[in-house]
Write a protein that holds these residues in place. Structure first.
Motif, PDB file in Angstrom:
ATOM      1  N   ALA A   1       0.833  -1.209   0.000  1.00 11.22           N
ATOM      2  CA  ALA A   1       0.000   0.000   0.000  1.00 11.22           C
ATOM      3  C   ALA A   1       0.859   1.247   0.000  1.00 11.22           C
ATOM      4  N   SER A   2       2.093   1.135   0.459  1.00 12.73           N
ATOM      5  CA  SER A   2       3.001   2.281   0.535  1.00 12.73           C
ATOM      6  C   SER A   2       3.787   2.495  -0.757  1.00 12.73           C
ATOM      7  N   TRP A   3       3.442   1.756  -1.810  1.00 13.83           N
ATOM      8  CA  TRP A   3       4.157   1.903  -3.085  1.00 13.83           C
ATOM      9  C   TRP A   3       4.075   3.356  -3.543  1.00 13.83           C
ATOM     10  N   SER A   4       5.130   3.842  -4.154  1.00 10.27           N
ATOM     11  CA  SER A   4       5.113   5.211  -4.648  1.00 10.27           C
ATOM     12  C   SER A   4       5.982   5.321  -5.888  1.00 10.27           C
ATOM     13  N   SER A   5       5.809   6.409  -6.617  1.00 14.31           N
ATOM     14  CA  SER A   5       6.611   6.676  -7.799  1.00 14.31           C
ATOM     15  C   SER A   5       6.758   8.186  -7.942  1.00 14.31           C
ATOM     16  N   ALA A   6       7.429   8.601  -9.004  1.00  9.99           N
ATOM     17  CA  ALA A   6       7.603  10.036  -9.243  1.00  9.99           C
ATOM     18  C   ALA A   6       6.260  10.720  -9.489  1.00  9.99           C
ATOM     19  N   LYS A   7       5.294   9.948  -9.986  1.00 10.05           N
ATOM     20  CA  LYS A   7       3.990  10.527 -10.314  1.00 10.05           C
ATOM     21  C   LYS A   7       2.937  10.317  -9.228  1.00 10.05           C
ATOM     22  N   LEU A   8       3.203   9.371  -8.315  1.00 12.25           N
ATOM     23  CA  LEU A   8       2.181   9.011  -7.332  1.00 12.25           C
ATOM     24  C   LEU A   8       2.826   8.855  -5.960  1.00 12.25           C
ATOM     25  N   SER A   9       2.349   9.645  -4.996  1.00  9.01           N
ATOM     26  CA  SER A   9       2.886   9.557  -3.635  1.00  9.01           C
ATOM     27  C   SER A   9       2.360   8.303  -2.947  1.00  9.01           C
ATOM     28  N   ALA A  10       2.978   7.937  -1.827  1.00 10.76           N
ATOM     29  CA  ALA A  10       2.521   6.776  -1.063  1.00 10.76           C
ATOM     30  C   ALA A  10       1.091   6.990  -0.581  1.00 10.76           C
ATOM     31  N   ARG A  11       0.779   8.218  -0.182  1.00  9.98           N
ATOM     32  CA  ARG A  11      -0.595   8.512   0.262  1.00  9.98           C
ATOM     33  C   ARG A  11      -1.570   8.376  -0.899  1.00  9.98           C
ATOM     34  N   GLY A  12      -1.167   8.873  -2.060  1.00  6.47           N
ATOM     35  CA  GLY A  12      -2.015   8.744  -3.234  1.00  6.47           C
ATOM     36  C   GLY A  12      -2.201   7.295  -3.644  1.00  6.47           C
ATOM     37  N   ALA A  13      -1.141   6.506  -3.503  1.00  4.44           N
ATOM     38  CA  ALA A  13      -1.233   5.087  -3.848  1.00  4.44           C
ATOM     39  C   ALA A  13      -2.203   4.366  -2.927  1.00  4.44           C
ATOM     40  N   ARG A  14      -2.146   4.688  -1.633  1.00  4.39           N
ATOM     41  CA  ARG A  14      -3.083   4.063  -0.691  1.00  4.39           C
ATOM     42  C   ARG A  14      -4.522   4.355  -1.082  1.00  4.39           C
ATOM     43  N   ARG A  15      -4.789   5.616  -1.422  1.00  6.01           N
ATOM     44  CA  ARG A  15      -6.147   5.974  -1.839  1.00  6.01           C
ATOM     45  C   ARG A  15      -6.532   5.235  -3.123  1.00  6.01           C
ATOM     46  N   LEU A  16      -5.575   5.099  -4.022  1.00  4.07           N
ATOM     47  CA  LEU A  16      -5.850   4.396  -5.276  1.00  4.07           C
ATOM     48  C   LEU A  16      -6.163   2.927  -5.027  1.00  4.07           C
ATOM     49  N   PHE A  17      -5.371   2.278  -4.183  1.00  5.02           N
ATOM     50  CA  PHE A  17      -5.626   0.870  -3.878  1.00  5.02           C
ATOM     51  C   PHE A  17      -6.984   0.690  -3.188  1.00  5.02           C
ATOM     52  N   GLU A  18      -7.301   1.595  -2.275  1.00  2.00           N
ATOM     53  CA  GLU A  18      -8.592   1.509  -1.589  1.00  2.00           C
ATOM     54  C   GLU A  18      -9.740   1.685  -2.578  1.00  2.00           C
ATOM     55  N   ARG A  19      -9.558   2.594  -3.536  1.00  2.00           N
ATOM     56  CA  ARG A  19     -10.578   2.806  -4.564  1.00  2.00           C
ATOM     57  C   ARG A  19     -10.727   1.564  -5.437  1.00  2.00           C
ATOM     58  N   LEU A  20      -9.612   0.972  -5.816  1.00  2.00           N
ATOM     59  CA  LEU A  20      -9.665  -0.243  -6.633  1.00  2.00           C
ATOM     60  C   LEU A  20     -10.318  -1.395  -5.867  1.00  2.00           C
ATOM     61  N   GLU A  21     -10.052  -1.456  -4.577  1.00  2.00           N
ATOM     62  CA  GLU A  21     -10.693  -2.500  -3.772  1.00  2.00           C
ATOM     63  C   GLU A  21     -12.195  -2.276  -3.702  1.00  2.00           C
ATOM     64  N   GLU A  22     -12.619  -1.039  -3.533  1.00  2.00           N
ATOM     65  CA  GLU A  22     -14.056  -0.718  -3.517  1.00  2.00           C
ATOM     66  C   GLU A  22     -14.727  -1.121  -4.829  1.00  2.00           C
ATOM     67  N   LEU A  23     -14.006  -0.975  -5.924  1.00  2.00           N
ATOM     68  CA  LEU A  23     -14.542  -1.298  -7.241  1.00  2.00           C
ATOM     69  C   LEU A  23     -14.448  -2.791  -7.563  1.00  2.00           C
ATOM     70  N   GLY A  24     -13.888  -3.563  -6.643  1.00  4.22           N
ATOM     71  CA  GLY A  24     -13.765  -5.001  -6.865  1.00  4.22           C
ATOM     72  C   GLY A  24     -12.692  -5.371  -7.866  1.00  4.22           C
ATOM     73  N   ALA A  25     -11.697  -4.480  -8.046  1.00  2.00           N
ATOM     74  CA  ALA A  25     -10.658  -4.707  -9.045  1.00  2.00           C
ATOM     75  C   ALA A  25      -9.382  -5.283  -8.456  1.00  2.00           C
ATOM     76  N   VAL A  26      -9.175  -5.163  -7.139  1.00  2.00           N
ATOM     77  CA  VAL A  26      -8.028  -5.766  -6.468  1.00  2.00           C
ATOM     78  C   VAL A  26      -8.485  -6.350  -5.138  1.00  2.00           C
ATOM     79  N   ARG A  27      -7.627  -7.167  -4.564  1.00  2.81           N
ATOM     80  CA  ARG A  27      -7.862  -7.720  -3.224  1.00  2.81           C
ATOM     81  C   ARG A  27      -6.737  -7.296  -2.304  1.00  2.81           C
ATOM     82  N   GLU A  28      -7.049  -7.200  -1.024  1.00  2.00           N
ATOM     83  CA  GLU A  28      -6.010  -7.001  -0.018  1.00  2.00           C
ATOM     84  C   GLU A  28      -5.536  -8.397   0.363  1.00  2.00           C
TER      85      GLU A  28
END
Length: 317
Positions: free
Chosen positions: A278-305
Motif C-alpha cells: 500500500a506504501s508503493w510510490s513513484s515520481a507521479k504518485l505519492s505513497a498517500r495517493g497510492a493508498r487511496r488508489l488501492f482503496e478505490r480499486l478494492e471498492e470497485l472489486g478490481a483488487v484484493r487485499e
C-alpha cells in the motif's frame, strides 16, 4: 480504450480449462496413461502460454510463490504464502532475504526470464539455493544440451534431467525441479518458463507406495510420477489463469475511470506482480495517493487485499 498503450480490455482471451478426463485420478495409472494425461494437459497450457494474456506476469509470479511454499518443506520449513509474500514485498534493497527468500528469488527468476540453461544463469540459481558449484553439476548441465536435442517428449526430458541432477548431487533436489521446468519450457519453445513441478512436491502425485512416501528424482516410478505431476500442475495453472482472467478483466474495465496520476503504471504492475505494498510510490504518485488508489480499486472489486492486516497492507489481483 487502450490506456496502457499495449494492454486493454480487448486483449483478454478465452482461457482453456483442462478437461476432467485429462486430470490425474486417485487410482494408480500406467506409464502410458500418465503420459497421455500429461500430453493432453500440457497442450491446454501451451495454448494459454502462446495467447500471452495481459496477466501472464502475475500468473507466473503466483505459480512461483506456490512452488516455493511447497519447496520450503524440503528445507524443513513451513513457510506460508503470506509469510513469503511479506518477506519479498517488504525486503529492503540489498538485505539478506533468508533461506526461503532466496528460494523464492530463484523461482521468480525462472518465471521472469527466457528459458536458458546457460551455465552462468544456473550457477547463480545454485548459489541462491546454497549449493556449491562443482564438476558434477557442470557435467549435468553439459549433458542437458544433449537431452534437449533428443526427440523424446518434453516431460520425459524434464524427468531425466531432474534425475541426473539428483544422482550427481543429492543435495541439489530443489535445483533438479528448477532445471526440469527450464528444459520443459525450452522443448515447448515458451518465451518464459512456467513454474510447475516444484508446486507438486506436497501433492499425492509425487508420492508412492503404501506409505505414501515422497518419491525422489530417479527412483522407481519417477518418470510416471513426473508425467502425472505435470498433468496436475498444468491443470492447476490453467485453473489459476481462469481466475486471474476474471480479476484482470475487472481491473482493465475500471482502469479508464481512474484519475490519479501514475494509475496506469500501478495497473500495469498489478498485471505483472504478485502484490504491491500500500506504501508503493513513484515520481507521479505519492505513497498517500497510492493508498487511496488501492482503496478505490478494492471498492470497485478490481483488487484484493492479500495480507489480511489493517496495516502494512498488500494489494493484488
Amino acid at each position: 480504450m487502450n490506456f496502457l498503450g499495449d494492454v486493454s480490455i480487448s486483449d483478454m482471451r478465452v482461457v482453456p480449462r483442462v478437461p476432467a478426463w485429462a486430470r490425474p485420478r486417485s487410482e494408480a495409472q500406467s506409464d502410458a496413461d500418465a503420459a497421455y494425461l500429461a500430453g493432453a494437459a500440457l497442450i491446454s497450457l501451451d495454448y494459454l502460454v502462446r495467447e500471452a494474456p495481459a496477466w501472464a506476469g502475475v500468473w507466473r509470479m503466483r505459480l512461483a510463490l506456490k512452488s516455493v511454499v511447497a519447496a520450503s518443506r524440503l528445507l524443513r520449513r513451513a513457510d506460508a504464502e503470506t509469510d513469503l509474500r511479506d518477506a519479498h514485498v517488504f525486503r529492503s534493497v540489498g538485505a539478506d532475504p533468508g533461506p526461503a527468500g532466496k528460494v523464492l528469488l530463484a523461482w521468480r527468476r525462472l518465471a521472469s526470464r527466457s528459458a536458458t540453461l546457460d551455465e552462468d544463469v544456473v550457477r547463480s540459481i545454485a548459489e541462491l539455493l546454497d549449493l556449491k558449484w562443482d564438476g558434477a553439476l557442470a557435467e549435468v548441465l553439459a549433458n542437458a544440451q544433449e537431452m534437449y536435442g533428443s526427440q523424446r517428449s518434453a516431460p520425459t526430458i524434464a524427468a531425466e534431467l531432474a534425475a541426473s541432477a539428483y544422482r550427481a548431487r543429492p543435495d541439489a533436489e530443489l535445483l533438479a525441479y528448477w532445471l526440469a521446468d527450464a528444459v520443459l519450457a525450452q522443448k515447448f519453445h515458451w518465451p518464459v518458463p512456467i513454474p510447475l513441478l516444484a508446486g507438486q512436491i506436497l501433492s499425492p502425485v509425487l508420492r508412492t507406495g503404501k506409505l505414501g512416501n515422497r518419491i525422489r528424482p530417479g527412483e522407481t516410478g519417477w518418470g510416471r510420477a513426473v508425467f502425472t505431476a505435470y498433468a496436475q500442475a498444468a491443470a492447476d495453472a490453467c485453473d489459476l489463469g481462469i481466475d486471474l482472467d476474471k480479476r484482470a478483466g475487472r481491473l482493465l474495465e475500471v482502469a479508464p475511470r481512474l484519475r490519479a496520476k501514475g494509475s496506469a503504471q500501478v495497473v500495469k504492475l498489478l498485471l505483472e506482480e504478485d502484490g504491491l505494498p500500500a506504501s508503493w510510490s513513484s515520481a507521479k504518485l505519492s505513497a498517500r495517493g497510492a493508498r487511496r488508489l488501492f482503496e478505490r480499486l478494492e471498492e470497485l472489486g478490481a483488487v484484493r487485499e492479500l495480507s489480511g492486516r489493517p496495516t502494512f497492507r498488500i494489494y493484488g489481483l
